[in-house]
Design a protein around this motif. Structure first.
Motif, PDB file in Angstrom:
ATOM      1  N   PHE A 181       0.817  -1.214   0.000  1.00 41.83           N
ATOM      2  CA  PHE A 181       0.000   0.000   0.000  1.00 41.83           C
ATOM      3  C   PHE A 181       0.852   1.266   0.000  1.00 41.83           C
ATOM      4  CE2 PHE A 181      -2.782  -3.246   1.898  1.00 41.83           C
ATOM      5  CZ  PHE A 181      -3.850  -3.158   1.018  1.00 41.83           C
ATOM      6  N   GLU A 182       2.172   1.093  -0.077  1.00 39.99           N
ATOM      7  CA  GLU A 182       3.040   2.254  -0.228  1.00 39.99           C
ATOM      8  C   GLU A 182       2.825   2.863  -1.611  1.00 39.99           C
ATOM      9  OE1 GLU A 182       5.122   3.712   1.917  1.00 39.99           O
ATOM     10  OE2 GLU A 182       4.556   2.313   3.518  1.00 39.99           O
ATOM     11  N   PRO A 183       2.829   4.201  -1.718  1.00 38.17           N
ATOM     12  CA  PRO A 183       2.513   4.847  -3.008  1.00 38.17           C
ATOM     13  C   PRO A 183       3.357   4.360  -4.177  1.00 38.17           C
ATOM     14  CG  PRO A 183       2.531   6.467  -1.240  1.00 38.17           C
ATOM     15  CD  PRO A 183       3.027   5.181  -0.636  1.00 38.17           C
ATOM     16  N   HIS A 184       4.671   4.148  -3.957  1.00 38.29           N
ATOM     17  CA  HIS A 184       5.525   3.766  -5.079  1.00 38.29           C
ATOM     18  C   HIS A 184       5.244   2.359  -5.573  1.00 38.29           C
ATOM     19  CE1 HIS A 184       7.630   2.145  -1.574  1.00 38.29           C
ATOM     20  NE2 HIS A 184       8.277   1.332  -2.385  1.00 38.29           N
ATOM     21  N   LEU A 219       1.835   0.800  -4.771  1.00 32.15           N
ATOM     22  CA  LEU A 219       0.396   0.744  -5.004  1.00 32.15           C
ATOM     23  C   LEU A 219      -0.002   1.451  -6.296  1.00 32.15           C
ATOM     24  CD1 LEU A 219      -2.403  -0.050  -4.025  1.00 32.15           C
ATOM     25  CD2 LEU A 219      -2.487   2.083  -2.731  1.00 32.15           C
ATOM     26  N   LEU A 220       0.592   2.607  -6.561  1.00 35.91           N
ATOM     27  CA  LEU A 220       0.187   3.383  -7.732  1.00 35.91           C
ATOM     28  C   LEU A 220       0.419   2.636  -9.051  1.00 35.91           C
ATOM     29  CD1 LEU A 220       1.238   7.014  -6.723  1.00 35.91           C
ATOM     30  CD2 LEU A 220      -1.046   5.991  -6.748  1.00 35.91           C
ATOM     31  N   LEU A 244      -2.302   0.017  -9.249  1.00 38.02           N
ATOM     32  CA  LEU A 244      -3.578   0.642  -9.590  1.00 38.02           C
ATOM     33  C   LEU A 244      -3.590   1.090 -11.045  1.00 38.02           C
ATOM     34  CD1 LEU A 244      -4.357   2.747  -6.384  1.00 38.02           C
ATOM     35  CD2 LEU A 244      -5.327   0.546  -7.073  1.00 38.02           C
TER      36      LEU A 244
END
Length: 243
Positions: free
Chosen positions: A213-216, A218-219, A222
């Protein structure tokens, strides 16, 4: 006369595989949590490494077999198994074995669910009207997109993504292919965490299992999820049927 004395057993046997899976899953949820845990991996890491070094092929086969059982019976411990794969075989090796075992296990529960309930549910949905029928038709027209979306989105439980396609009569080859490729990103992430567990154990720490779920991380996942839905968006805009 033969029609009047038709044996009811085939109908009961049709549900037997799914019933066995449900019973084993319920039993496993209460009895295996202490065995399929991070603490168990930490406490037995030296024995696992020694066995792997002495029996590498057997360890690989045993790992895949264990992963198949975990997924096929929806047992707790799939995440720990993925970490163990990374710990024993490295990021790429562990991920490859985890994806293989998970896909085979998913196919088993998919077939059991479809054989037991899927055909009846499909017939009812095909005969239904209104919203239920529209949802069914929408999924039928965009199966590849929806299947990959279910696998790529981290918040969708794995067993749910196994059962829903079975109940909607998704073809087996589509289910297997989307499962194999759809779970690769998440498997790589957790296998990489497992590959670094040696240092974590030495420090007496606990791995960050929320890393996905860390942005680097998760993004990009997604982004892949959004890409999988592009055919649905194109169809909605152009009104054309997607493949």
């Amino acid at each position: 006369m033969s029609d009047m004395t038709q044996d009811p057993k085939p109908g009961a046997l049709r549900h037997l595989p799914l019933l066995v899976i449900l019973v084993v899953a319920a039993a496993g949820a209460f009895t295996l949590r202490d065995y399929l845990s991070f603490d168990a991996l930490r406490d037995n890491r030296e024995a696992l490494i020694a066995f792997r070094d002495a029996n590498i092929l057997l360890t690989m086969l045993g790992f895949v077999a264990a992963y198949i059982v975990i997924v096929a019976f929806s047992l707790p411990g799939a995440l720990i198994a993925t970490l163990t794969g990374g710990f024993l075989f490295g990021t790429l090796g562990g991920s490859a074995l985890s994806v293989t075992g998970a896909t085979i296990g998913a196919v088993i529960i998919f077939l059991a669910a479809r054989h037991g309930l899927g055909e009846k549910l499909k017939a009812r949905m095909d005969a239904s009207q209104g919203t239920v029928r529209k949802v069914k038709e929408g999924i039928d027209e965009n199966q590849w997109s929806m299947l990959f979306f279910l696998r790529l989105v981290p918040v969708v439980p794995f067993f749910v993504a196994n059962l829903v396609p079975a109940f909607l009569a998704v073809p087996l080859h589509r289910f297997a292919i989307s499962t194999f490729f759809g779970i690769i990103p998440g498997s790589l992430v957790y296998s990489s965490v497992g590959a670094g567990l040696g240092t974590v154990f030495e420090r007496g720490e606990t791995p960050d299992l929320g890393i996905i779920f860390e942005p680097h991380i998760l993004l990009p996942i997604l982004g892949l999820s959004a890409l999988s839905l592009m055919p649905v968006v194109v169809k909605a805009i152009t009104g054309r049927k997607t493949l």
